[in-house]
Motif scaffolding. Structure first.
Motif, PDB file in Angstrom:
ATOM      1  N   PRO A 202      61.234  52.036  34.103  1.00 29.78           N
ATOM      2  CA  PRO A 202      61.734  50.819  34.857  1.00 29.78           C
ATOM      3  C   PRO A 202      61.694  49.072  33.716  1.00 29.78           C
ATOM      4  N   LEU A 203      60.292  49.383  33.453  1.00 25.16           N
ATOM      5  CA  LEU A 203      60.529  48.086  32.352  1.00 25.16           C
ATOM      6  C   LEU A 203      61.152  47.960  31.080  1.00 25.16           C
ATOM      7  N   THR A 204      61.239  49.306  30.485  1.00 26.64           N
ATOM      8  CA  THR A 204      62.249  49.878  28.798  1.00 26.64           C
ATOM      9  C   THR A 204      63.561  49.422  29.130  1.00 26.64           C
ATOM     10  N   LEU A 205      64.052  50.088  30.121  1.00 20.40           N
ATOM     11  CA  LEU A 205      65.381  50.014  30.402  1.00 20.40           C
ATOM     12  C   LEU A 205      65.870  49.371  31.095  1.00 20.40           C
ATOM     13  N   LEU A 206      65.370  48.973  32.040  1.00 21.47           N
ATOM     14  CA  LEU A 206      65.703  46.897  32.484  1.00 21.47           C
ATOM     15  C   LEU A 206      65.562  45.869  31.101  1.00 21.47           C
ATOM     16  N   LYS A 207      64.848  45.552  30.490  1.00 18.72           N
ATOM     17  CA  LYS A 207      64.581  44.876  29.317  1.00 18.72           C
ATOM     18  C   LYS A 207      65.399  45.036  28.348  1.00 18.72           C
ATOM     19  N   SER A 208      65.899  46.092  27.997  1.00 19.11           N
ATOM     20  CA  SER A 208      67.064  46.441  26.470  1.00 19.11           C
ATOM     21  C   SER A 208      68.502  46.607  27.322  1.00 19.11           C
ATOM     22  N   GLN A 209      68.811  46.428  28.998  1.00 21.99           N
ATOM     23  CA  GLN A 209      70.005  46.455  29.697  1.00 21.99           C
ATOM     24  C   GLN A 209      70.301  44.601  29.830  1.00 21.99           C
ATOM     25  N   ILE A 210      69.512  44.331  29.976  1.00 19.13           N
ATOM     26  CA  ILE A 210      68.923  42.732  30.175  1.00 19.13           C
ATOM     27  C   ILE A 210      69.458  42.090  28.778  1.00 19.13           C
ATOM     28  N   THR A 211      68.584  42.193  28.007  1.00 20.86           N
ATOM     29  CA  THR A 211      68.446  41.181  26.539  1.00 20.86           C
ATOM     30  C   THR A 211      70.421  41.784  25.732  1.00 20.86           C
ATOM     31  N   THR A 212      70.696  42.720  25.920  1.00 19.30           N
ATOM     32  CA  THR A 212      71.359  43.288  25.124  1.00 19.30           C
ATOM     33  C   THR A 212      73.009  42.087  26.225  1.00 19.30           C
ATOM     34  N   GLY A 213      72.617  42.143  27.059  1.00 20.74           N
ATOM     35  CA  GLY A 213      74.058  41.460  27.691  1.00 20.74           C
ATOM     36  C   GLY A 213      73.639  39.971  27.505  1.00 20.74           C
ATOM     37  N   ILE A 214      73.462  39.334  27.304  1.00 20.78           N
ATOM     38  CA  ILE A 214      72.179  38.764  27.432  1.00 20.78           C
ATOM     39  C   ILE A 214      73.093  38.203  25.800  1.00 20.78           C
ATOM     40  N   GLU A 215      72.373  39.071  24.720  1.00 21.24           N
ATOM     41  CA  GLU A 215      73.188  39.234  23.564  1.00 21.24           C
ATOM     42  C   GLU A 215      74.569  38.684  23.601  1.00 21.24           C
ATOM     43  N   LYS A 216      75.751  39.329  23.905  1.00 18.69           N
ATOM     44  CA  LYS A 216      76.784  39.768  24.003  1.00 18.69           C
ATOM     45  C   LYS A 216      76.801  38.207  24.523  1.00 18.69           C
ATOM     46  N   ILE A 217      76.520  37.268  25.880  1.00 20.32           N
ATOM     47  CA  ILE A 217      76.655  36.395  26.461  1.00 20.32           C
ATOM     48  C   ILE A 217      76.697  34.921  25.427  1.00 20.32           C
ATOM     49  N   LYS A 218      75.438  34.880  24.864  1.00 20.11           N
ATOM     50  CA  LYS A 218      74.907  34.436  23.727  1.00 20.11           C
ATOM     51  C   LYS A 218      76.476  34.288  22.836  1.00 20.11           C
ATOM     52  N   GLN A 219      77.048  35.345  22.735  1.00 19.70           N
ATOM     53  CA  GLN A 219      78.147  35.238  21.238  1.00 19.70           C
ATOM     54  C   GLN A 219      79.191  34.073  21.840  1.00 19.70           C
ATOM     55  N   GLN A 220      79.206  34.459  23.317  1.00 16.31           N
ATOM     56  CA  GLN A 220      80.262  33.352  23.638  1.00 16.31           C
ATOM     57  C   GLN A 220      80.244  31.880  23.506  1.00 16.31           C
ATOM     58  N   GLY A 221      78.810  31.764  23.921  1.00 16.87           N
ATOM     59  CA  GLY A 221      78.611  29.707  23.833  1.00 16.87           C
ATOM     60  C   GLY A 221      77.069  29.626  23.265  1.00 16.87           C
ATOM     61  N   ASN A 222      76.523  28.646  24.277  1.00 14.05           N
ATOM     62  CA  ASN A 222      74.720  28.075  23.567  1.00 14.05           C
ATOM     63  C   ASN A 222      74.858  28.499  25.415  1.00 14.05           C
ATOM     64  N   PHE A 223      74.379  30.055  25.700  1.00  7.08           N
ATOM     65  CA  PHE A 223      73.249  29.874  26.732  1.00  7.08           C
ATOM     66  C   PHE A 223      72.640  30.680  26.451  1.00  7.08           C
ATOM     67  N   GLU A 224      71.751  30.652  27.687  1.00 12.10           N
ATOM     68  CA  GLU A 224      70.252  30.840  27.684  1.00 12.10           C
ATOM     69  C   GLU A 224      69.894  31.346  29.046  1.00 12.10           C
ATOM     70  N   LEU A 225      69.308  32.490  28.879  1.00 14.15           N
ATOM     71  CA  LEU A 225      68.459  33.088  29.971  1.00 14.15           C
ATOM     72  C   LEU A 225      67.733  32.568  31.304  1.00 14.15           C
ATOM     73  N   ARG A 226      67.089  30.926  30.898  1.00 13.66           N
ATOM     74  CA  ARG A 226      66.402  30.470  31.538  1.00 13.66           C
ATOM     75  C   ARG A 226      67.399  29.249  32.499  1.00 13.66           C
TER      76      ARG A 226
END
Ligand code: GLA
Length: 360
Positions: A202-226
């Motif tokens: 579960p750690l490997t799968l979730l980490k990759s889905q979440i980091t891919t998702g946040i990278e795509k959002i970051k391309q739209q503006g200055n966003f951070e998961l925090r």
């Protein structure tokens, strides 16, 4: 005759902040009074000779600078030595005989692996007079588990086992910000589903889905998961897959729940246990419906615990098996017997405030 000495390190439950540590967010673990103990004794060889009581197995290996993993259950012992060599903390050391016993069930979400690493490094620290403090021990054990053993974990388990107690740990470091809480949080009951799993999946799968998702959002503006708000996430829903959206929403909601729990736990006056319990259950909803790491057996143990009077409950650890943790002050016995009747194994536990230590 050389002297035998025992060292111990506790397991932990994660109260708030599940699946946040490897994303550099904040977690609230609690060390518990289930321990791994390692009795060590110098031998006159250049070998480590280990006996594991629970596994009923022995293993020996030569201590060399180019030590590698053997791909067996004793790799935790090797990994700690490998880190110490890599970081130039040790040069040459004498051999040791080790006897390991553990009250922490393996692969159950209670951090049995960090407890072995931390107990062993605590032993070496004392025996070889390495003068490492508890956070340095946690950091080195994290390197052993993450970099050497290749587990996609964060730093929560190693810090909890080394330091003990209940604290909030901001994983955006090093250095990591830690706030200790003094509450004894009476009424914790563990329910073991007895379903064993490897946390790495579960750690490997979730980490990759979440980091891919946040990278795509970051391309739209200055966003951070925090700081990303759930409303903002919704605005960018079309830029990410449905799966990434659900995982990100789950993580953000758990991040917010964790913040609220810290505000409550920081209070000097008595904490509101009902509120703390409700935050556990809210988190479980996210773990089940958005992160997808619960399973029917865990859901059922949570259900029966709540019906028996728990104020809240959630799975603990990576999920897909292992244990739940329920907060049930004054109802410990009722909740424990409900868990046992539902096919789980209940353990009424207390907080361990000592962390890793040399036993008397
Ligand atoms: C495992 C890891 C932890 C943490 C949890 C999920 O237990 O070892 O570092 O990521 O999963 O919260």
């Amino acid at each position: 005759m050389t002297k035998q000495q025992t060292y111990s390190a506790p397991g932990r439950v994660c109260l708030y902040g599940e699946h946040q540590d490897y994303l550099k967010l904040t977690v609230v673990p609690a060390a518990i009074n289930l321990k791994t103990k390692i009795t060590v004794e110098k031998n006159n060889t250049r070998e480590i000779r280990v006996n594991s009581v629970e596994l009923g197995k022995n293993h020996s290996f030569k201590i060399t600078k180019n030590l590698s993993l053997a791909k067996n259950e004793f790799d935790y012992i090797r990994a700690v030595l490998m880190v110490l060599f890599q970081e130039n903390i040790i040069e040459e050391i004498s051999g040791f005989n080790l006897n390991i016993t553990s009250q922490i069930p393996f692969g159950s979400g209670l951090s049995s692996s960090a407890a072995i690493l931390v107990a062993w490094l605590t032993a070496l620290n004392d025996q070889l007079n390495l003068r490492l403090n508890k956070t340095e021990i946690a950091d080195l054990c994290f390197i052993a588990e993450n970099k050497i053993l290749g587990i996609n974990c964060g730093i929560m388990d190693q810090y909890s086992s080394s330091l003990g107690g209940i604290f909030s740990l901001d994983c955006d470091g090093p250095p990591y910000k830690i706030q200790q809480f003094t509450t004894e949080l009476n009424g914790l009951v563990i329910g073991d589903s007895c379903i064993r799993r490897s946390a790495n999946e579960p750690l490997t799968l979730l980490k990759s889905q979440i980091t891919t998702g946040i990278e795509k959002i970051k391309q739209q503006g200055n966003f951070e998961l925090r700081t990303l708000a759930s409303n903002t996430l919704t605005e960018f829903r079309d830029f990410i897959t449905e799966d990434e959206y659900r995982k990100l929403l789950g993580v953000i909601t758990i991040r917010n729940i964790t913040k609220r729990s810290i505000t409550e736990l920081s209070k000097n006056e008595e904490q509101d246990f009902e509120y703390l319990g409700s935050l556990l259950t809210k988190q479980q909803t996210m773990l089940r419906d958005y992160l997808g790491v619960s399973i029917p057996e865990l859901d059922n143990l949570i259900d029966v615990s709540l019906k028996a009077g728990a104020l809240g409950a959630k799975l603990t650890g990576a999920g897909l098996g292992g244990c739940i943790i329920a907060l049930a002050p004054g109802k410990e016995e009722e909740v424990a017997s409900a868990i046992n009747s539902a096919g789980g194994k209940a353990i009424i536990c207390k907080i361990d405030f000592d962390g890793a230590k040399k036993e008397d």
